[in-house]
Design a protein around this motif. Structure first.
Motif, mmCIF file in Angstrom:
data_model
loop_
_atom_site.group_PDB
_atom_site.id
_atom_site.type_symbol
_atom_site.label_atom_id
_atom_site.label_comp_id
_atom_site.label_asym_id
_atom_site.label_seq_id
_atom_site.Cartn_x
_atom_site.Cartn_y
_atom_site.Cartn_z
ATOM 1 N N MET A 32 0.805 -1.215 0.000
ATOM 2 C CA MET A 32 0.000 0.000 0.000
ATOM 3 C C MET A 32 0.842 1.270 0.000
ATOM 4 S SD MET A 32 -2.992 -1.052 2.703
ATOM 5 C CE MET A 32 -3.997 0.345 2.212
ATOM 6 N N ASN A 33 2.148 1.139 0.253
ATOM 7 C CA ASN A 33 3.058 2.288 0.280
ATOM 8 C C ASN A 33 2.642 3.303 1.346
ATOM 9 O OD1 ASN A 33 5.374 3.591 -0.565
ATOM 10 N ND2 ASN A 33 4.311 4.816 -2.108
ATOM 11 N N VAL A 34 2.170 2.788 2.483
ATOM 12 C CA VAL A 34 1.801 3.630 3.622
ATOM 13 C C VAL A 34 2.813 3.392 4.739
ATOM 14 C CG1 VAL A 34 0.069 4.076 5.407
ATOM 15 C CG2 VAL A 34 -0.651 3.629 3.058
ATOM 16 N N ILE A 35 3.480 4.439 5.178
ATOM 17 C CA ILE A 35 4.449 4.326 6.260
ATOM 18 C C ILE A 35 3.668 4.348 7.567
ATOM 19 C CG2 ILE A 35 6.511 5.311 7.324
ATOM 20 C CD1 ILE A 35 7.193 6.601 4.677
ATOM 21 N N ASN A 36 3.407 3.174 8.105
ATOM 22 C CA ASN A 36 2.575 3.038 9.298
ATOM 23 C C ASN A 36 3.458 2.921 10.534
ATOM 24 O OD1 ASN A 36 0.547 2.574 11.125
ATOM 25 N ND2 ASN A 36 0.235 0.446 10.538
ATOM 26 N N MET A 37 3.692 4.029 11.214
ATOM 27 C CA MET A 37 4.508 4.013 12.421
ATOM 28 C C MET A 37 3.746 3.446 13.614
ATOM 29 S SD MET A 37 7.431 5.030 11.487
ATOM 30 C CE MET A 37 8.199 5.218 13.095
ATOM 31 N N THR A 202 -7.207 -4.468 2.902
ATOM 32 C CA THR A 202 -5.774 -4.745 2.901
ATOM 33 C C THR A 202 -5.116 -4.215 4.171
ATOM 34 O OG1 THR A 202 -5.735 -4.624 0.482
ATOM 35 C CG2 THR A 202 -3.632 -4.436 1.629
ATOM 36 N N PHE A 203 -5.438 -2.989 4.539
ATOM 37 C CA PHE A 203 -4.847 -2.412 5.750
ATOM 38 C C PHE A 203 -5.304 -3.166 6.994
ATOM 39 C CE2 PHE A 203 -4.158 0.576 9.171
ATOM 40 C CZ PHE A 203 -2.958 1.172 8.831
#
Length: 301
Positions: A32-37, A202-203
């Motif tokens: 997803m190209n999401v930087i999930n900190m 997906t997330f």
């Protein structure tokens, strides 16, 4: 021979833990190209879900049923983290696609909020999760070599989770739609795929896998509000080294870091071993910036 077998097993065991931790991140960050900190806090949520399940069994179930609580806590951890991940995506992440720096700052803020919420509910001190008795002890492979049942169980859990993720991503209709959206979102939308629904699912699945990782980490020691912060950097290293968006690369990266890290720590010490692993990863990425396995895409650069 005994030392070699023990170190190899320790490396495989550490690699399996890193793989389970990084699997969820491989979906949210890799695909997803999401930087999930906040990925580490989703791991923490799965660990606390296991802790709550244990307490419910102690309070409301017969003592003879206690050993089964951990089997039930695995799907419970997945579902709790799945729901929280779905709410996080629906309330925040959906507005930040294509804005990596904004997603990094926003999820970092969410991570701090979740940590403080855990301190408010469960307290700041770490809490212990008692493992079932059938995980006590170990398998005696030979004289001087005993493989702990807890580590063997984690390796088995990783294999089951990995097979389930492979079947979902590469053998199901939902997985095909997910890969289509990640490769070319506009074309997938033109073909009638609901990209909004695919993003949310997906997330949420990536968050659920993080919950399973948190459940497994309760076997390694006490858990606390800052549990996820100890593993978030290693998870990103696994995903970046393996190649963004590739399941095979995540597997190779996790076991590569696990085995080499264990060997370096055996030859030096824990701190210097981590430094050497990090230097090796930096040097490798200078040679192959896209990681071990590069993702093929139909979108134009």
């Amino acid at each position: 021979m005994e030392i070699t077998i023990i170190q190899l097993f320790n490396g495989v065991s550490m690699g399996s833990i890193l793989l389970l931790i990084a699997l969820g991140l491989a979906i949210t960050f890799g695909l997803m190209n999401v930087i999930n900190m906040a990925h580490g806090e989703l791991i923490m949520i799965g660990a606390y879900a296991t802790y709550i399940t244990q307490n419910l069994f102690i309070d409301y179930m017969p003592a003879s049923m206690f050993n089964w609580y951990f089997v039930l806590s695995i799907p419970v951890s997945f579902l709790v983290a799945f729901v929280i991940g779905w709410l996080l995506e629906a309330g925040l992440i959906r507005f930040l696609y294509g804005r990596p720096l904004d997603s990094l700052l926003a999820t970092w803020g969410i991570a701090l909020m979740l940590q403080q919420l855990a301190r408010t509910i469960f307290g700041a001190p770490n809490v212990a999760v008692k493992s079932p008795t059938w995980l006590d002890g170990g398998y005696r492979l030979m004289d001087g070599v005993v493989l702990p049942y807890k580590r063997l169980f984690i390796i088995g859990l990783v294999i089951v989770t990995l097979v389930a993720m492979f079947l979902y991503i590469y053998r199901s209709h939902a997985g095909r739609r997910m890969r289509a959206v990640m490769q070319n979102r506009d074309m997938a939308a033109c073909l009638g795929i609901s990209t909004r629904r695919v993003d949310a699912m997906t997330f949420a699945i990536g968050s659920g896998v993080a919950g399973i990782a948190g459940c497994a980490l309760t076997l390694m020691g006490p858990i606390g509000p800052s549990l996820g912060t100890y593993y978030i950097v290693d998870a990103f290293m696994v995903v970046v080294l393996g190649g963004v968006g590739k399941l095979l690369g995540t597997i190779v990266g996790a076991f590569g870091i696990g085995v080499t890290g264990t060997m370096f720590e055996f030859w030096t010490n824990a701190s210097l071993g981590k430094v050497l692993v990090f230097l090796c990863i930096v040097a490798f990425l200078q040679w192959k910036p896209k990681g071990l396995v590069a993702m093929k895409t139909r979108s134009l650069d």
